[in-house]
Enzyme design. Structure first.
Site, PDB file in Angstrom:
ATOM      1  N   GLU A 297       1.002  -1.331  -0.113  1.00  0.00           N
ATOM      2  CA  GLU A 297      -0.048   0.038   0.088  1.00  0.00           C
ATOM      3  C   GLU A 297       0.887   1.371  -0.004  1.00  0.00           C
ATOM      4  O   GLU A 297       1.867   1.308   0.873  1.00  0.00           O
ATOM      5  CB  GLU A 297      -1.075   0.099   1.263  1.00  0.00           C
ATOM      6  CG  GLU A 297      -1.888  -1.309   1.110  1.00  0.00           C
ATOM      7  CD  GLU A 297      -2.783  -1.094   0.157  1.00  0.00           C
ATOM      8  OE1 GLU A 297      -3.199  -0.022  -0.467  1.00  0.00           O
ATOM      9  OE2 GLU A 297      -3.715  -1.978   0.148  1.00  0.00           O
TER      10      GLU A 297
ATOM     11  N   ARG B 127     -17.580  -0.518   6.200  1.00  0.00           N
ATOM     12  CA  ARG B 127     -18.646  -0.959   5.384  1.00  0.00           C
ATOM     13  C   ARG B 127     -19.279  -1.973   6.010  1.00  0.00           C
ATOM     14  O   ARG B 127     -20.728  -2.304   5.880  1.00  0.00           O
ATOM     15  CB  ARG B 127     -18.115  -1.365   3.932  1.00  0.00           C
ATOM     16  CG  ARG B 127     -19.217  -2.151   3.101  1.00  0.00           C
ATOM     17  CD  ARG B 127     -18.647  -2.574   1.878  1.00  0.00           C
ATOM     18  NE  ARG B 127     -17.568  -3.665   2.017  1.00  0.00           N
ATOM     19  CZ  ARG B 127     -17.955  -4.924   2.259  1.00  0.00           C
ATOM     20  NH1 ARG B 127     -19.286  -5.314   2.286  1.00  0.00           N
ATOM     21  NH2 ARG B 127     -16.984  -5.909   2.244  1.00  0.00           N
TER      22      ARG B 127
ATOM     23  N   CYS C 288      -7.927  -2.512   8.440  1.00  0.00           N
ATOM     24  CA  CYS C 288      -6.700  -2.493   7.727  1.00  0.00           C
ATOM     25  C   CYS C 288      -5.839  -1.183   7.709  1.00  0.00           C
ATOM     26  O   CYS C 288      -4.781  -0.697   7.978  1.00  0.00           O
ATOM     27  CB  CYS C 288      -6.396  -3.168   6.357  1.00  0.00           C
ATOM     28  SG  CYS C 288      -6.499  -4.837   6.370  1.00  0.00           S
TER      29      CYS C 288
ATOM     30  N   HIS D  64      -1.357  -5.633   1.426  1.00  0.00           N
ATOM     31  CA  HIS D  64      -2.591  -6.393   1.529  1.00  0.00           C
ATOM     32  C   HIS D  64      -2.302  -7.810   0.458  1.00  0.00           C
ATOM     33  O   HIS D  64      -1.288  -7.688  -0.483  1.00  0.00           O
ATOM     34  CB  HIS D  64      -3.788  -5.519   0.754  1.00  0.00           C
ATOM     35  CG  HIS D  64      -4.657  -5.084   1.705  1.00  0.00           C
ATOM     36  ND1 HIS D  64      -4.768  -3.683   1.886  1.00  0.00           N
ATOM     37  CD2 HIS D  64      -5.440  -5.589   2.829  1.00  0.00           C
ATOM     38  CE1 HIS D  64      -5.767  -3.306   2.767  1.00  0.00           C
ATOM     39  NE2 HIS D  64      -6.059  -4.375   3.314  1.00  0.00           N
TER      40      HIS D  64
END
Length: 235
Positions: free
Chosen positions: A96, A106, A159, A186
């Site tokens: 990342e 979410r 994360c 990830h």
């Protein structure tokens, strides 16, 4: 921080992975990270000294993940920190580039919490860039025949929460003085996870994830700036 092993200073590398979440029985990030517990890298003359990996499991819970991170940092005082998380649906090993200062779930975390539009650290910068050599990592993993690509979003779940919290800690004067580096990677589902899902979604074997993580650690221990290579995206 380094420690003496048989008279030779050894750098500590902290790898973190997450507990399972969202109904899964396993989390590939923890499976890969814990398999590397105790892995030792020999010194490379003129590049870095010997290093040893220490693995720690993080709760998939807003707030508690940063408490666990703080405990690991205080215990180990590592020179390098690489946090790892599951990104179901991705097909590659993805370092990342940037963490953003927002929690926007979410789904609920493992404690049933679902923050919406809450800063990770109130009053802190909007974003931090990883201090890992993300493009060098991608190049090294691809050279080994494994899929890798740079990611420009770590999402807004736990994360990113951990990633941002890590980078905020590494931006503090003491960590800067020690030259600590850190960031987030990830990884896809494991094949056994993907096999139970419709599609099925992409997956990466545990042995391949471990191989890629070893390369990421090695690349991150090398001195110097990251590669100047294209890693942009159109969307």
């Amino acid at each position: 921080m380094s420690e003496a092993v048989e008279g030779e200073p050894v750098m500590r590398v902290l790898l973190t992975g997450f507990e399972p979440f969202d109904g899964e029985a396993v989390n590939p990030s923890w499976e890969a990270v814990r398999a590397l517990q105790g892995w030792q890298l020999p010194a490379l003359a003129g590049q870095h000294g010997p290093a040893q990996v220490h693995a720690r499991r993080m709760p998939c819970v807003f707030g508690a993940a940063l408490q666990a991170l703080d405990a690991a940092l205080a215990e180990l005082q590592p020179s390098l920190v690489i946090a790892v998380g599951q990104a179901g649906g991705r097909s590659a090993f993805t370092p990342e580039r940037v963490a953003i200062n927002i929690d926007d779930g979410r789904i609920c975390d493992n404690a049933g919490c679902q923050p919406i539009d809450v800063p990770v650290v109130a009053g802190a910068p909007a974003a931090y860039f990883s201090s890992l050599p993300v493009k060098r990592i991608v190049q090294a993993v691809r050279a080994a025949g494994l899929p890798a690509e740079l990611s420009n979003t770590a999402g807004t779940f736990v994360c990113n929460h951990l990633f941002y919290g890590l980078m905020h800690r590494l931006a503090q004067p003491e960590a800067q003085r020690r030259g600590m580096r850190g960031g987030f990677i990830h990884i896809p589902y494991l094949p056994e996870q993907a096999a139970r899902l419709p599609g099925p979604p992409p997956a990466m074997a545990l042995a391949d994830v471990m191989a890629a993580l070893r390369l990421a650690v090695q690349a991150s221990l090398l001195p110097g700036a990251d590669l100047q290579a294209s890693g942009g995206a159109l969307h």
